[in-house]
Design an enzyme around this catalytic site. Structure first.
Site, PDB file in Angstrom:
ATOM      1  N   ALA A 168      -4.675  31.400  91.921  1.00 36.14           N
ATOM      2  CA  ALA A 168      -4.222  31.283  93.322  1.00 36.14           C
ATOM      3  C   ALA A 168      -4.268  29.848  93.838  1.00 36.14           C
ATOM      4  O   ALA A 168      -3.523  29.468  94.741  1.00 36.14           O
ATOM      5  CB  ALA A 168      -5.074  32.194  94.198  1.00 36.14           C
ATOM      6  N   ARG A 172     -11.183  33.145  96.797  1.00 34.34           N
ATOM      7  CA  ARG A 172     -12.635  32.927  96.877  1.00 34.34           C
ATOM      8  C   ARG A 172     -13.039  31.617  97.528  1.00 34.34           C
ATOM      9  O   ARG A 172     -14.230  31.356  97.668  1.00 34.34           O
ATOM     10  CB  ARG A 172     -13.233  33.043  95.457  1.00 34.34           C
ATOM     11  CG  ARG A 172     -13.101  34.463  94.910  1.00 34.34           C
ATOM     12  CD  ARG A 172     -13.512  34.623  93.461  1.00 34.34           C
ATOM     13  NE  ARG A 172     -13.295  36.015  93.066  1.00 34.34           N
ATOM     14  CZ  ARG A 172     -12.114  36.489  92.692  1.00 34.34           C
ATOM     15  NH1 ARG A 172     -11.034  35.690  92.656  1.00 34.34           N
ATOM     16  NH2 ARG A 172     -11.956  37.774  92.371  1.00 34.34           N
ATOM     17  N   GLN A 220      -1.952  34.468  87.063  1.00 36.07           N
ATOM     18  CA  GLN A 220      -2.631  35.597  87.728  1.00 36.07           C
ATOM     19  C   GLN A 220      -1.967  35.863  89.072  1.00 36.07           C
ATOM     20  O   GLN A 220      -2.316  36.831  89.753  1.00 36.07           O
ATOM     21  CB  GLN A 220      -4.114  35.263  87.951  1.00 36.07           C
ATOM     22  CG  GLN A 220      -4.880  34.963  86.675  1.00 36.07           C
ATOM     23  CD  GLN A 220      -6.272  34.445  86.979  1.00 36.07           C
ATOM     24  OE1 GLN A 220      -7.230  35.220  87.097  1.00 36.07           O
ATOM     25  NE2 GLN A 220      -6.400  33.134  87.124  1.00 36.07           N
ATOM     26  N   HIS A 261      -1.067  39.863  86.482  1.00 36.47           N
ATOM     27  CA  HIS A 261      -1.527  40.709  87.583  1.00 36.47           C
ATOM     28  C   HIS A 261      -0.362  41.297  88.362  1.00 36.47           C
ATOM     29  O   HIS A 261      -0.513  41.747  89.496  1.00 36.47           O
ATOM     30  CB  HIS A 261      -2.455  39.923  88.528  1.00 36.47           C
ATOM     31  CG  HIS A 261      -3.801  39.673  87.917  1.00 36.47           C
ATOM     32  ND1 HIS A 261      -4.700  38.783  88.444  1.00 36.47           N
ATOM     33  CD2 HIS A 261      -4.394  40.179  86.798  1.00 36.47           C
ATOM     34  CE1 HIS A 261      -5.796  38.769  87.693  1.00 36.47           C
ATOM     35  NE2 HIS A 261      -5.623  39.600  86.685  1.00 36.47           N
TER      36      HIS A 261
HETATM   37  N1  APR Z   1      -5.774  22.533  93.866  1.00 36.97           N
HETATM   38  C1  APR Z   1      -6.687  22.828  92.907  1.00 36.97           C
HETATM   39  N2  APR Z   1      -7.548  23.868  92.986  1.00 36.97           N
HETATM   40  C2  APR Z   1      -7.463  24.643  94.088  1.00 36.97           C
HETATM   41  C3  APR Z   1      -6.540  24.397  95.126  1.00 36.97           C
HETATM   42  C4  APR Z   1      -5.668  23.289  94.980  1.00 36.97           C
HETATM   43  N3  APR Z   1      -4.758  22.979  95.914  1.00 36.97           N
HETATM   44  N4  APR Z   1      -6.710  25.365  96.084  1.00 36.97           N
HETATM   45  C5  APR Z   1      -7.721  26.163  95.646  1.00 36.97           C
HETATM   46  N5  APR Z   1      -8.168  25.732  94.458  1.00 36.97           N
HETATM   47  C6  APR Z   1      -9.192  26.342  93.598  1.00 36.97           C
HETATM   48  C7  APR Z   1     -10.382  26.903  94.317  1.00 36.97           C
HETATM   49  O1  APR Z   1     -11.412  25.933  94.425  1.00 36.97           O
HETATM   50  C8  APR Z   1     -10.795  28.052  93.393  1.00 36.97           C
HETATM   51  O2  APR Z   1     -11.720  27.624  92.410  1.00 36.97           O
HETATM   52  O3  APR Z   1      -8.555  27.442  92.989  1.00 36.97           O
HETATM   53  C9  APR Z   1      -9.507  28.451  92.679  1.00 36.97           C
HETATM   54  C10 APR Z   1      -8.974  29.787  93.154  1.00 36.97           C
HETATM   55  O4  APR Z   1      -9.890  30.770  92.723  1.00 36.97           O
HETATM   56  P1  APR Z   1      -9.741  32.263  93.252  1.00 36.97           P
HETATM   57  O5  APR Z   1      -9.561  32.258  94.723  1.00 36.97           O
HETATM   58  O6  APR Z   1     -10.873  33.029  92.645  1.00 36.97           O
HETATM   59  O7  APR Z   1      -8.354  32.766  92.642  1.00 36.97           O
HETATM   60  P2  APR Z   1      -8.070  33.235  91.152  1.00 36.97           P
HETATM   61  O8  APR Z   1      -8.895  32.483  90.154  1.00 36.97           O
HETATM   62  O9  APR Z   1      -6.601  33.195  90.975  1.00 36.97           O
HETATM   63  O10 APR Z   1      -8.565  34.767  91.201  1.00 36.97           O
HETATM   64  C11 APR Z   1      -8.301  35.556  90.057  1.00 36.97           C
HETATM   65  O11 APR Z   1      -9.042  37.504  91.262  1.00 36.97           O
HETATM   66  O12 APR Z   1      -9.106  38.840  93.147  1.00 36.97           O
HETATM   67  C12 APR Z   1      -8.499  38.653  91.934  1.00 36.97           C
HETATM   68  O13 APR Z   1      -6.351  39.450  91.474  1.00 36.97           O
HETATM   69  C13 APR Z   1      -7.026  38.411  92.107  1.00 36.97           C
HETATM   70  O14 APR Z   1      -5.582  37.159  90.601  1.00 36.97           O
HETATM   71  C14 APR Z   1      -6.775  37.093  91.377  1.00 36.97           C
HETATM   72  C15 APR Z   1      -7.995  36.953  90.493  1.00 36.97           C
END
Ligand code: APR
Length: 256
Positions: free
Chosen positions: A20, A32, A97, A115
């Site tokens: 994300a 998160r 994802q 996903h």
């Molecule tokens: N550049 C770099 N990193 C970033 C940025 C950015 N602009 N914005 C956010 N982040 C980082 C955050 O610090 C975090 O570590 O991206 C990461 C996003 O992590 P999550 O919010 O956990 O998302 P994700 O890893 O995709 O979650 C996996 O969990 O809830 C489920 O299905 C949902 O696909 C998702 C899965």
């Protein structure tokens, strides 16, 4: 110390693994980070079994989906950089994802959505069990559901068989789409470099994929705003914003 540019320059089959965080610069919150989706919605409410059992959960899920599409979103520099690397023959594709379709919108052709996608809805049958959709095969663009909701139908049903309708995304407890998983494993196993971008690398089995690549001999690069559990395995770790980091790296590797 090896740089991201050096790793990408010497690679022939880069595979990106995105989360994300690659879409936050397009205005889509991640899950998160502070203010992320799981700070606004309780993720334990969105399990597959609760979706099947509870009209209230389905209604809340449709509200969340409509909020997701409430504002037009566009690919950002990170999506475009990965598409440029693929177009130049440097990247074999993206395992994502994410459900937003922004890699495809940026021009990436090989995108494995492990996903699912929010841009489609599917019939999951009337009483699917054990996290396995059991639909009749009917699907429609996500706008079909929004039109039904706008027409006053709070719980859209499959027009072909009367089954429950759900966004084509993967909920907690739901089995991941096996064809996408197989494709993702195949891609990860062929990589010589796997770049994990914008993922906290906390959710399995998705987060297994960078490890699959690593065990098959790939070198890892991690581009993320914060540390991840796989940082120690990575040849390169860049803590920073995905857009500018990937844009600069792709420009250096591709020469402008
Ligand atoms: N550049 C770099 N990193 C970033 C940025 C950015 N602009 N914005 C956010 N982040 C980082 C955050 O610090 C975090 O570590 O991206 C990461 C996003 O992590 P999550 O919010 O956990 O998302 P994700 O890893 O995709 O979650 C996996 O969990 O809830 C489920 O299905 C949902 O696909 C998702 C899965």
């Amino acid at each position: 110390m090896t740089t991201l540019e050096e790793l990408l320059r010497d690679a022939h089959r880069v595979v990106a693994f995105t989360g994300a965080g690659v879409s936050t610069e397009s205005g889509i919150p991640d899950f998160r980070s502070p203010g992320g989706l799981w700070s606004r919605y309780d993720p334990t409410r969105f399990t597959f079994s609760r979706y099947v059992a509870s009209p209230e959960t389905r209604a809340e899920a449709w509200d969340m989906r409509r909020a997701f599409f409430a504002h037009p979103v566009h690919p950002n520099a990170a999506h475009r950089a990965l598409a440029r690397l693929e177009a130049a023959g440097r990247s074999a594709g993206v395992i994502t994802q994410n459900i937003d379709g922004l890699h495809q919108a940026a021009g990436s052709r090989k995108v494995v959505e492990i996903h699912g996608t929010a841009r489609e809805v599917i019939c999951i049958g009337s009483a699917p069990k054990h996290g396995v959709p059991d639909g009749c095969g009917w699907t429609a663009p996500h706008t079909w559901a929004f039109d039904r909701l706008d027409a006053g139908d709070p719980d859209p049903r499959c027009p072909a068989c009367g089954g429950l309708v759900k966004s084509s995304t993967v909920l907690f407890e739901q089995v991941l789409p096996q064809d996408a998983i197989a494709e993702a494993y195949a891609l990860a196993e062929q990589a010589d470099v796997l770049v994990a971008v914008g993922s906290s690398l906390q959710v399995y089995p998705a987060a297994e994929l960078p490890l699959v690549a690593f065990r098959a001999g790939a070198r890892l690069a991690i581009v993320n705003d914060e540390s991840t559990p796989l940082d120690d395995l990575a040849t390169v770790v860049v803590h920073g914003k995905a857009g500018p980091v990937l844009d600069a790296a792709a420009s250096t590797v591709l020469g402008g």
